[in-house]
Design a protein around this motif. Sequence first.
Motif, PDB file in Angstrom:
ATOM      1  N   LEU A  75      11.916  32.817  -5.331  1.00 28.09           N
ATOM      2  CA  LEU A  75      11.205  32.853  -6.676  1.00 28.09           C
ATOM      3  C   LEU A  75       9.908  31.933  -6.473  1.00 28.09           C
ATOM      4  CD1 LEU A  75      13.994  32.334  -9.205  1.00 28.09           C
ATOM      5  CD2 LEU A  75      12.515  34.308  -9.145  1.00 28.09           C
ATOM      6  N   GLY A  76       9.709  31.032  -5.900  1.00 26.97           N
ATOM      7  CA  GLY A  76       8.556  30.189  -5.476  1.00 26.97           C
ATOM      8  C   GLY A  76       7.441  31.199  -5.069  1.00 26.97           C
ATOM      9  N   ALA A  77       7.778  32.211  -4.121  1.00 23.12           N
ATOM     10  CA  ALA A  77       6.935  33.146  -3.624  1.00 23.12           C
ATOM     11  C   ALA A  77       6.366  34.032  -4.511  1.00 23.12           C
ATOM     12  CB  ALA A  77       7.324  33.435  -2.343  1.00 23.12           C
ATOM     13  N   LEU A  78       7.468  34.537  -5.213  1.00 23.13           N
ATOM     14  CA  LEU A  78       7.385  35.713  -6.356  1.00 23.13           C
ATOM     15  C   LEU A  78       6.766  35.419  -7.499  1.00 23.13           C
ATOM     16  CD1 LEU A  78       8.118  38.913  -6.544  1.00 23.13           C
ATOM     17  CD2 LEU A  78      10.160  37.833  -7.726  1.00 23.13           C
ATOM     18  N   VAL A  79       7.275  34.587  -8.146  1.00 26.30           N
ATOM     19  CA  VAL A  79       7.047  34.450  -9.633  1.00 26.30           C
ATOM     20  C   VAL A  79       5.396  33.901  -9.813  1.00 26.30           C
ATOM     21  CG1 VAL A  79       7.104  33.288 -11.603  1.00 26.30           C
ATOM     22  CG2 VAL A  79       8.970  34.136 -10.660  1.00 26.30           C
ATOM     23  N   PRO A  80       4.847  33.035  -9.053  1.00 34.98           N
ATOM     24  CA  PRO A  80       3.336  32.684  -9.368  1.00 34.98           C
ATOM     25  C   PRO A  80       2.444  33.723  -8.737  1.00 34.98           C
ATOM     26  CG  PRO A  80       4.602  30.741  -8.334  1.00 34.98           C
ATOM     27  CD  PRO A  80       5.408  32.138  -8.110  1.00 34.98           C
ATOM     28  N   TYR A  81       2.637  34.257  -7.597  1.00 30.53           N
ATOM     29  CA  TYR A  81       1.935  35.282  -6.972  1.00 30.53           C
ATOM     30  C   TYR A  81       1.921  36.863  -7.122  1.00 30.53           C
ATOM     31  CZ  TYR A  81       1.398  30.619  -5.062  1.00 30.53           C
ATOM     32  OH  TYR A  81       1.216  29.160  -5.017  1.00 30.53           O
TER      33      TYR A  81
END
Length: 392
Positions: free
Chosen positions: A23-29
């Motif tokens: 999620l940390g790699a997906l949601v912001p970017y």
Amino acid sequence: MQASATIPRTRLSGFYLFYFAFLGALVPYWSLYLQSFGFGPELIGVLMGMLHATRIIAPSLWGWLADRSGRRMRIVRLGSLAAWLVFALIFWADRALYIALVTLAFSFFWNAILPQFEVVTLRYLGEDKHDYSRIRVWGSIGFIASVSATGYLMELVHIRMLPWVLLALLVLIWLNTLVVHQRQERVAESEVQAGQAFLPLLRRPQVLAFFAVCFLIQFGHGPYYSFFSPMLEQLDYTRGVIGMLWSLGVLAEVVLFIYMRRVLQRWSLRHIMLVSLWLSVLRWVVTALLPAYILPLVLAQLLHAASFGSLHIAGIALVQHYFPTYAQGRGQALFSSLGFGAGGLLGSVVAGLIWQQGGGLPAFLVSALACLVAIVLTSVWIYPEKVQQNSA
């Protein structure tokens, strides 16, 4: 109470670590990845909403299967395997329609695994539900590490390399599920018959109000998940700083999880929800009015501990309170479906429409308004006893 030695804390924590690192790699970017194809705010809002769309159906379907069969970890393993196999098709998707189809297909499996793993974790913890936050905190740690590392990596390489990072994390989620085994669940005939009484449980006014509040909370996060990063880029924040701001919010969540046991012992769930919702209103108002100023933005990000962290823990506890053992899989699935699914989908789509017309100011003010409505519903209907103290 179950002996702590029988709880595979490291393996359970590992799942949360990798799941929320993804999620940390997906949601912001992901919105920046979509922006690289030249898509506008309305289309990005719809495509980001696709990540939430399958949460409306998938968790409830898989939750029903898990409650009936008791084979939750088999479902979790199957879902995580299918998720990374389907996501690999993203490398051939360069048009909005193809990206949407891949997103819908992989998220159908990916969105099904967390609610059932939550049930597996809670069954291991038995009566000691307070320890949930100590296991779940590794998800926040994974998110922080991932969002920071990915932000700086995307400054060194093209944003089109993002799917490789995501694919690697999906594979790690699947590998971790292979070493987690659930406690034996015996599905008695009486429980199967009792399962037919699920709808009466759901129709209770306090339960309907609870799920409405879950929907509004995630609806309010729509502009944040879909457009916070593009907004900051337009304000000349670097991707490294953007990643730091995302990490800061989750770092506050980590601190909360460390002390959540004491919070739950001291305050009622109703009190925790009301205070958190008022802090959520403050967060979205500050983000709407002062995004160009780093100090107010830092304050707003620290309030992620309230707008997500404490509200999530309270939501998990209320699902356990409102639904008996035979229905907890479906109750947990509905918590995900109506909140993260329907709320997240509609929040992203509406945010895209508002952003196209007026930008971030009206979009985040709508988020604050959604939380105000949730405050009214909580004040009128959410009156649980201090269930977290009763289960201590």
